[in-house]
Design a protein around this motif. Structure first.
Motif, short mmCIF file in Angstrom:
data_model
loop_
_atom_site.label_atom_id
_atom_site.label_comp_id
_atom_site.label_asym_id
_atom_site.label_seq_id
_atom_site.Cartn_x
_atom_site.Cartn_y
_atom_site.Cartn_z
N PHE A 1 0.84 -1.18 0.00
CA PHE A 1 0.00 0.00 0.00
C PHE A 1 0.89 1.24 0.00
O PHE A 1 2.01 1.20 0.48
CB PHE A 1 -0.90 0.00 1.25
CG PHE A 1 -1.73 -1.24 1.34
CD1 PHE A 1 -2.97 -1.30 0.74
CD2 PHE A 1 -1.26 -2.36 2.01
CE1 PHE A 1 -3.74 -2.45 0.81
CE2 PHE A 1 -2.00 -3.52 2.08
CZ PHE A 1 -3.24 -3.57 1.47
N MET A 2 0.37 2.33 -0.52
CA MET A 2 1.11 3.58 -0.52
C MET A 2 0.48 4.51 0.51
O MET A 2 -0.73 4.73 0.50
CB MET A 2 1.08 4.23 -1.90
CG MET A 2 1.96 5.44 -2.00
SD MET A 2 2.20 5.89 -3.72
CE MET A 2 3.95 6.20 -3.68
N VAL A 10 0.87 -1.36 -6.00
CA VAL A 10 0.12 -1.22 -4.75
C VAL A 10 -1.32 -1.70 -4.88
O VAL A 10 -1.90 -1.66 -5.96
CB VAL A 10 0.16 0.24 -4.23
CG1 VAL A 10 1.57 0.67 -3.93
CG2 VAL A 10 -0.52 1.19 -5.18
N GLU A 11 -1.86 -2.14 -3.77
CA GLU A 11 -3.26 -2.56 -3.70
C GLU A 11 -4.18 -1.39 -3.34
O GLU A 11 -5.37 -1.45 -3.57
CB GLU A 11 -3.41 -3.66 -2.64
CG GLU A 11 -2.65 -4.91 -2.98
CD GLU A 11 -3.19 -5.62 -4.21
OE1 GLU A 11 -4.43 -5.68 -4.38
OE2 GLU A 11 -2.38 -6.08 -5.01
N ALA A 65 5.32 6.61 1.53
CA ALA A 65 5.97 5.35 1.87
C ALA A 65 5.22 4.21 1.21
O ALA A 65 4.00 4.25 1.05
CB ALA A 65 6.01 5.14 3.38
N LEU A 66 5.97 3.20 0.81
CA LEU A 66 5.41 1.95 0.32
C LEU A 66 5.46 0.98 1.50
O LEU A 66 6.54 0.70 2.05
CB LEU A 66 6.24 1.42 -0.85
CG LEU A 66 5.65 0.26 -1.63
CD1 LEU A 66 4.37 0.71 -2.34
CD2 LEU A 66 6.66 -0.22 -2.66
N VAL A 67 4.28 0.52 1.95
CA VAL A 67 4.16 -0.28 3.17
C VAL A 67 3.57 -1.64 2.81
O VAL A 67 2.60 -1.71 2.05
CB VAL A 67 3.24 0.44 4.19
CG1 VAL A 67 3.12 -0.35 5.47
CG2 VAL A 67 3.73 1.86 4.46
N ASN A 68 4.16 -2.71 3.36
CA ASN A 68 3.59 -4.03 3.10
C ASN A 68 2.56 -4.38 4.15
O ASN A 68 2.33 -3.62 5.10
CB ASN A 68 4.68 -5.09 2.96
CG ASN A 68 5.46 -5.35 4.23
OD1 ASN A 68 4.95 -5.24 5.33
ND2 ASN A 68 6.73 -5.69 4.07
N ASP A 69 1.92 -5.55 3.98
CA ASP A 69 0.84 -5.93 4.89
C ASP A 69 1.33 -6.35 6.28
O ASP A 69 0.56 -6.65 7.16
CB ASP A 69 -0.04 -7.01 4.29
CG ASP A 69 0.70 -8.27 3.93
OD1 ASP A 69 1.93 -8.33 4.14
OD2 ASP A 69 0.06 -9.21 3.42
N ARG A 70 2.64 -6.31 6.49
CA ARG A 70 3.22 -6.52 7.82
C ARG A 70 3.62 -5.18 8.44
O ARG A 70 4.35 -5.15 9.42
CB ARG A 70 4.43 -7.45 7.73
CG ARG A 70 4.05 -8.86 7.36
CD ARG A 70 5.28 -9.71 7.19
NE ARG A 70 4.87 -11.06 6.98
CZ ARG A 70 5.12 -12.06 7.80
NH1 ARG A 70 5.85 -11.87 8.88
NH2 ARG A 70 4.70 -13.27 7.55
N GLU A 87 8.91 -0.36 2.96
CA GLU A 87 9.84 -0.90 1.98
C GLU A 87 10.56 0.20 1.20
O GLU A 87 11.68 0.01 0.77
CB GLU A 87 9.11 -1.84 1.03
CG GLU A 87 8.55 -3.05 1.75
CD GLU A 87 7.89 -4.04 0.82
OE1 GLU A 87 7.77 -3.76 -0.38
OE2 GLU A 87 7.49 -5.11 1.31
N GLU A 88 9.87 1.29 0.99
CA GLU A 88 10.46 2.46 0.33
C GLU A 88 9.82 3.69 0.94
O GLU A 88 8.71 3.65 1.44
CB GLU A 88 10.18 2.47 -1.18
CG GLU A 88 10.85 1.38 -1.96
CD GLU A 88 10.59 1.53 -3.44
OE1 GLU A 88 10.71 2.66 -3.97
OE2 GLU A 88 10.26 0.52 -4.07
#
Length: 75
Positions: free
Chosen positions: A20-21, A72-73, A33-38, A42-43
């Motif tokens: 997700f952004m 991104v989702e 930020a680029l964020v994962n589901d945890r 990540e960026e």
């Protein structure tokens, strides 16, 4: 692949991760930020907020999101 080399989906412990952004549009800077589901970042990055007009700010937001649209989702 995103500009930073992050694949749209990855594997971690056999589980697929969504990304997700996150965007913080402030008066002086737009941070993202680029964020994962945890909830791991990540960026990340930032750029000055160009406040000459609302259209300029919207254009800048689209410019930030566009390279990641297939990665991104959601935002």
């Amino acid at each position: 692949m995103s500009p930073g080399g992050v694949a749209a989906r990855g594997c971690y412990g056999g589980m697929t991760m969504d990304r997700f952004m996150a965007i913080d549009a402030g008066g002086t800077q737009i941070k993202w930020a680029l964020v994962n589901d945890r909830y791991q970042i990540e960026e990340r990055g930032s750029c000055p907020t160009r406040t000459a007009s609302a259209d300029r700010v919207i254009d800048d937001l689209f410019s930030l999101v566009e390279p990641y649209r297939d990665v991104v989702e959601g935002i």
